[in-house]
Design an enzyme around this catalytic site. Structure first.
Site, PDB file in Angstrom:
ATOM      1  N   GLU A  83       0.825  -1.423  -0.205  1.00  0.00           N
ATOM      2  CA  GLU A  83      -0.012  -0.165  -0.046  1.00  0.00           C
ATOM      3  C   GLU A  83       0.964   1.337   0.099  1.00  0.00           C
ATOM      4  O   GLU A  83       0.446   2.316  -0.643  1.00  0.00           O
ATOM      5  CB  GLU A  83      -0.877  -0.075   1.301  1.00  0.00           C
ATOM      6  CG  GLU A  83      -2.195  -0.925   1.112  1.00  0.00           C
ATOM      7  CD  GLU A  83      -1.798  -2.378   1.711  1.00  0.00           C
ATOM      8  OE1 GLU A  83      -0.655  -2.480   2.202  1.00  0.00           O
ATOM      9  OE2 GLU A  83      -2.653  -3.377   1.749  1.00  0.00           O
ATOM     10  N   LYS A  95     -17.278  -1.635   5.898  1.00  0.00           N
ATOM     11  CA  LYS A  95     -17.719  -2.580   4.933  1.00  0.00           C
ATOM     12  C   LYS A  95     -19.146  -2.456   4.746  1.00  0.00           C
ATOM     13  O   LYS A  95     -19.625  -2.773   3.605  1.00  0.00           O
ATOM     14  CB  LYS A  95     -17.149  -3.765   5.273  1.00  0.00           C
ATOM     15  CG  LYS A  95     -17.287  -4.862   4.248  1.00  0.00           C
ATOM     16  CD  LYS A  95     -16.515  -6.078   4.506  1.00  0.00           C
ATOM     17  CE  LYS A  95     -16.733  -7.074   3.393  1.00  0.00           C
ATOM     18  NZ  LYS A  95     -16.085  -8.492   3.710  1.00  0.00           N
TER      19      LYS A  95
END
Lengths: 554, 168
Positions: A53, A165
């Protein structure tokens, strides 16, 4: 209802509203819905998958620096999010527009130390312009829109959006909107302009110190024209390199710790310093109290908080640099400062060759890259190679030098080069790195290979951590603590292991043929360029020192 | 007596949602600004909170504080409250021990300062006083002779005097 979309779809739709066509990132559990939407929209948005990342964040940053557009990076919750931190901080310190999107655990799992849960908005508060956690799907679209406005308005910078989420799975009505304009900065105050005009008219020895604001305000041409009309010499911070052509007669080169002697002495001797989109970093104003101490200072910046933060100015003008220059220009007639320019010329010394060992000299390699590559975008990592590139590469235009300025992030380069290449597919991208910096994020070589990004990576390999070693040489009596790591890495073999070409430069005679070979490949390539471990970056003003204490010999 | 540090009262209208206090406090700590006191609560408009921050420091520091605060996305309006034209107040709760026959003198002090008696227990009384921070300092100084068991004060909250408001 057909205009019901999931949070993940709404996110992508909002990116499309902003004309985003490339994002960088790495998938994971909390962003599964977002990646499912990316799959669905893959004909409209390209996702560049990195190895880590951090590389993705640097890529989004490099993309933004090269293109002037907002870079977008996506990462999952927990470690995915924390791995972005250095990249976000890097963009923050250099005022680079970026939107970072992280997943998080579902809203009802927040605050329970759930698997891969981390408070990324808490962590990134000091290194973002603003950040959000989306707890209500109804607010998602406007948050994404606002994030782009904030990243791009005023002093640019990164914004993070953390999306649990369940928000990416829920559905709601989505209505497309046009991308909002960035917020207009207030026009410069007439009173301040008039005060500045008076100072400029009175000045016999004026000088411009240009910073990264010139690049982000897209006003390089205006600044140079202003300098030409008034015959005011221009020194640039590292962030502004390229805003004035290297060979321009008014260009004094880089100012600061490793800047040119004449730029630093000019700042010391001038009677007026016009600071354009710069912030008196300690790498420029090495001594806050002695910097430009004989000068009145006009400080122009879009960020009001920069005024009097490090160095107190006589007049400050808040506003967009382009507008401020236009206003100042209107109030001034052409001027002549030839006497002052002659004084500065008297201090001009050609930069010394880096060293005279049998190794290829870094300055020679840099000059050859300039001679052989057509209008490349030059990216660097951090350390000696970065300073040599800043000093010796004759930059001609803005957005051709991408480097980590404020944060000084070793490991920035490869990710940034990937981002630059993704954003500018028709340009040659050259990364100058060091063996120390390259080791920090070399796994991104795999990204070069997967996407075939034809970046030329030149590792200035002196086998030591050169910049720190140089400081140990100068300030610590040659006590070389942990700067000679005795690494055995074979960068040519490494390149091959990752599936790209590897070349080696061992002697000065190798430089030209190997560079030509690399350019001809039009494929990703790593060049292991051996340089002397004893080569130094000079000149150098010691930290806390003034321009008069500049070291030119070692 | 220690040398008096100049104190400035900053009033900020900020978005009323979670995280704002952390942003403001974080800004102060990372830039090395001190806070003497900070009060925050919802305003007449539930969308906004008002923060009253008392900041020690010279003019240069205060300018930086205000400019940095103004940059926060959540900051809607920010004012430096001028001492001359500011109405300010603070609330104190203080528990004073009343053994050894001191109850009468404590209650007398309370009465003299217009403090309310909130609780009377076997060995102590708890008083409430609202007033300027200086009045509260003096009151505390007085009670220290009797023996303060514990105290809590809110820090200053303030508005500008007259018809003007921060919303204008």
């Amino acid at each position: 209802m057909d205009n019901q979309k999931t949070g993940a779809q709404i996110l992508i739709e909002c990116l499309l509203e902003q004309k985003v066509d490339t994002v960088f990132g790495y998938p994971g559990g909390a962003v599964l819905n977002i990646y499912d939407a990316l799959y669905e929209y893959s004909d409209q948005i390209r996702h560049v998958l990195t190895a880590h990342e951090q590389g993705a964040a640097h890529a989004a940053d490099g993309y933004a620096r090269a293109t002037g557009r907002t870079g977008v990076v996506i990462a999952t919750s927990g470690p995915g999010a924390t791995n972005l931190v250095t990249g976000i901080a890097n963009a923050y310190m250099d005022s680079i527009p970026m939107v970072a999107i992280t997943g998080n655990v579902a809203v009802d799992l927040l605050g329970r130390d759930s698997f891969q849960e981390i408070d990324i908005t808490g962590i990134t508060m000091p290194i973002t312009k603003h950040n959000y956690i989306v707890k209500d799907i109804e607010t998602l679209a406007d948050i994404v829109r606002d994030a782009f406005v904030i990243a791009n308005s005023g002093r640019k910078g990164p914004v993070l959006i953390d999306i649990p989420k369940d928000i990416t799975a829920k559905k709601t009505k989505y209505t497309k909107k046009e991308a909002a304009e960035k917020r207009k900065s207030l026009p410069p105050k007439e009173k301040k302009i008039n005060l500045a005009l008076e100072l400029i008219k009175q000045s016999k020895k004026p000088m411009i110190y240009a910073g990264g604001g010139v690049i982000s305000s897209e006003c390089s041409r205006e600044l140079v024209t202003f300098g030409e009309r008034l015959q005011i010499p221009v020194a640039t911070s590292m962030m502004a390199l390229g805003c004035i052509p290297a060979d321009h007669p008014l260009n004094l080169g880089m100012i600061g710790m490793h800047g040119t002697v004449h730029a630093n002495l000019a700042a010391h001797k001038c009677d007026l310093l016009i600071v354009a989109g710069a912030r008196f970093s300690d790498r420029v104003a090495t001594s806050r109290s002695n910097f430009a101490k004989h000068a009145k200072i006009i400080h122009i910046d879009i960020d009001y908080a920069e005024f009097d933060k490090n160095v107190v100015s006589s007049v400050h003008i808040a506003g967009d640099l382009k507008e401020v220059i236009a206003e100042l220009d209107k109030g001034l007639s052409p001027a002549d400062h030839s006497e002052w320019l002659t004084v500065i010329e008297g201090h001009r010394k050609p930069l010394k060759k880096v060293d005279h060992s049998d190794f290829p000299h870094p300055d020679f390699v840099i000059e050859k890259v300039n001679a052989l590559c057509k209008d490349p975008i030059v990216v660097t990592d951090v350390g000696q190679h970065q300073m040599w590139t800043a000093q010796y590469y004759p930059f001609q235009s803005p957005r051709t030098f991408l480097t980590s300025g404020g944060l000084g992030t070793m490991g920035f380069g490869l990710g940034a080069a990937i981002g630059a290449q993704a954003g500018m597919p028709d340009r040659q991208v050259v990364l100058f790195s060091g063996d120390g910096s390259f080791h920090m994020n070399l796994h991104e070589t795999t990204t070069l290979a997967s996407y075939g990004f034809p970046v030329i990576v030149i590792i200035m390999n002196n086998s030591v951590l050169g910049m720190v070693r140089q400081w140990q040489k100068v300030f610590y009596g040659n006590r070389f603590s942990q700067t000679d790591p005795h690494r055995k890495t074979d960068f040519v073999a490494l390149a091959k292991a990752f599936g790209i070409d590897g070349l080696r430069i061992e002697t000065p005679e190798d430089v030209e043929p190997v560079l030509k070979q690399a350019i001809a490949l039009q494929k990703p390539v790593i060049i292991d360029c051996r340089i002397s471990p004893d080569a130094n970056v000079l000149p150098m003003i010691p930290p806390g020192g003034s321009a008069e204490e500049i070291i030119t010999e070692m | 007596m220690q040398e008096q540090v100049k104190r400035t009262v900053i009033s900020a209208l900020v978005d009323n949602h979670s995280g704002v206090l952390v942003r403001v406090a974080g800004l102060f700590s990372r830039r090395g600004f001190n806070i003497d006191s900070l009060t925050v609560c919802e305003t007449e408009n539930p969308l906004y909170s008002r923060m009253t921050i008392v900041v020690p420091g010279d003019y240069t520091t205060i300018k930086q504080v205000v400019r940095q605060l103004a940059k926060l996305e959540d900051t809607k309006k920010i004012l430096i409250l001028d001492k001359e034209t500011t109405i300010s107040s603070e609330l104190l709760l203080v528990k004073v021990q009343t053994e050894n026959g001191e109850r009468a003198s404590v209650l007398k002090t309370a009465q003299a300062y217009g403090a309310k008696i909130l609780d009377t227990a076997a060995k102590s009384v708890t008083l409430e006083l609202t007033g300027s921070s200086q009045d509260i300092d003096v009151f505390i100084g007085h009670l220290e002779r009797n023996g303060i068991l514990e105290l809590a004060r809110t820090g200053m909250t303030a508005l500008s005097a007259g018809d003007g408001t921060i919303n204008q």
